[in-house]
Design a protein around this motif. Structure first.
Motif, mmCIF file in Angstrom:
data_model
loop_
_atom_site.group_PDB
_atom_site.id
_atom_site.type_symbol
_atom_site.label_atom_id
_atom_site.label_comp_id
_atom_site.label_asym_id
_atom_site.label_seq_id
_atom_site.Cartn_x
_atom_site.Cartn_y
_atom_site.Cartn_z
ATOM 1 N N VAL A 165 5.519 -7.228 0.429
ATOM 2 C CA VAL A 165 5.721 -8.215 -0.592
ATOM 3 C C VAL A 165 6.006 -7.502 -2.106
ATOM 4 O O VAL A 165 4.919 -6.717 -2.289
ATOM 5 N N SER A 166 7.056 -7.783 -2.598
ATOM 6 C CA SER A 166 7.273 -7.380 -3.926
ATOM 7 C C SER A 166 7.043 -8.261 -5.060
ATOM 8 O O SER A 166 7.657 -9.456 -4.928
ATOM 9 N N PHE A 167 6.564 -8.099 -6.419
ATOM 10 C CA PHE A 167 6.506 -8.892 -7.407
ATOM 11 C C PHE A 167 7.579 -8.302 -8.306
ATOM 12 O O PHE A 167 7.406 -7.179 -8.979
ATOM 13 N N THR A 208 4.588 -3.733 -5.297
ATOM 14 C CA THR A 208 4.783 -4.031 -3.879
ATOM 15 C C THR A 208 3.479 -3.711 -3.060
ATOM 16 O O THR A 208 2.830 -2.842 -3.261
ATOM 17 N N PHE A 209 3.242 -4.635 -2.191
ATOM 18 C CA PHE A 209 2.112 -4.514 -1.305
ATOM 19 C C PHE A 209 2.635 -4.537 0.089
ATOM 20 O O PHE A 209 3.563 -5.291 0.539
ATOM 21 N N SER A 210 2.187 -3.740 1.106
ATOM 22 C CA SER A 210 2.286 -3.600 2.529
ATOM 23 C C SER A 210 1.401 -4.339 3.269
ATOM 24 O O SER A 210 0.288 -4.119 3.111
ATOM 25 N N SER A 259 -3.192 -10.878 4.418
ATOM 26 C CA SER A 259 -2.770 -11.781 3.604
ATOM 27 C C SER A 259 -3.038 -11.370 2.017
ATOM 28 O O SER A 259 -4.053 -10.509 1.827
ATOM 29 N N ILE A 260 -2.242 -11.722 1.068
ATOM 30 C CA ILE A 260 -2.528 -11.540 -0.183
ATOM 31 C C ILE A 260 -2.267 -12.870 -1.139
ATOM 32 O O ILE A 260 -1.483 -13.996 -0.481
ATOM 33 N N TYR A 261 -2.737 -12.896 -2.313
ATOM 34 C CA TYR A 261 -2.577 -14.456 -2.752
ATOM 35 C C TYR A 261 -1.974 -14.189 -4.412
ATOM 36 O O TYR A 261 -2.542 -13.129 -4.817
#
Length: 75
Positions: A13-15, A21-23, A29-31
């Motif tokens: 998940v990249s912002f 970026t988070f793997s 989960s992330i929020y």
């Protein structure tokens, strides 16, 4: 907004445009927390095993949290 990896799968998940970026793996989960006013400026693009989240131009108005509610990053 919640982003979750499917059970037994991984996802990035990249912002953008900041490039954070988070793997996530196996149901993690992330929020993303922001104000209701900012929701219209968020664009989400999905790719195989990746999600790209484009946030608006208001630095600091977006917070990424882990599943326990701890702040991971401020965008």
């Amino acid at each position: 907004m919640k982003f979750t990896a499917a059970q037994g799968q991984s996802i990035e998940v990249s912002f953008e445009p900041v490039g954070t970026t988070f793997s996530l793996v196996d149901g993690e989960s992330i929020y993303l927390r922001t104000t209701l006013e900012n929701l219209a400026s968020i664009e989400i693009v999905s790719w195989p095993q990746a999600v790209e989240v484009w946030v608006g131009v208001y630095p600091g108005d977006y917070v990424v949290l882990d599943s326990d509610g701890k702040e991971l990053d401020r965008l």
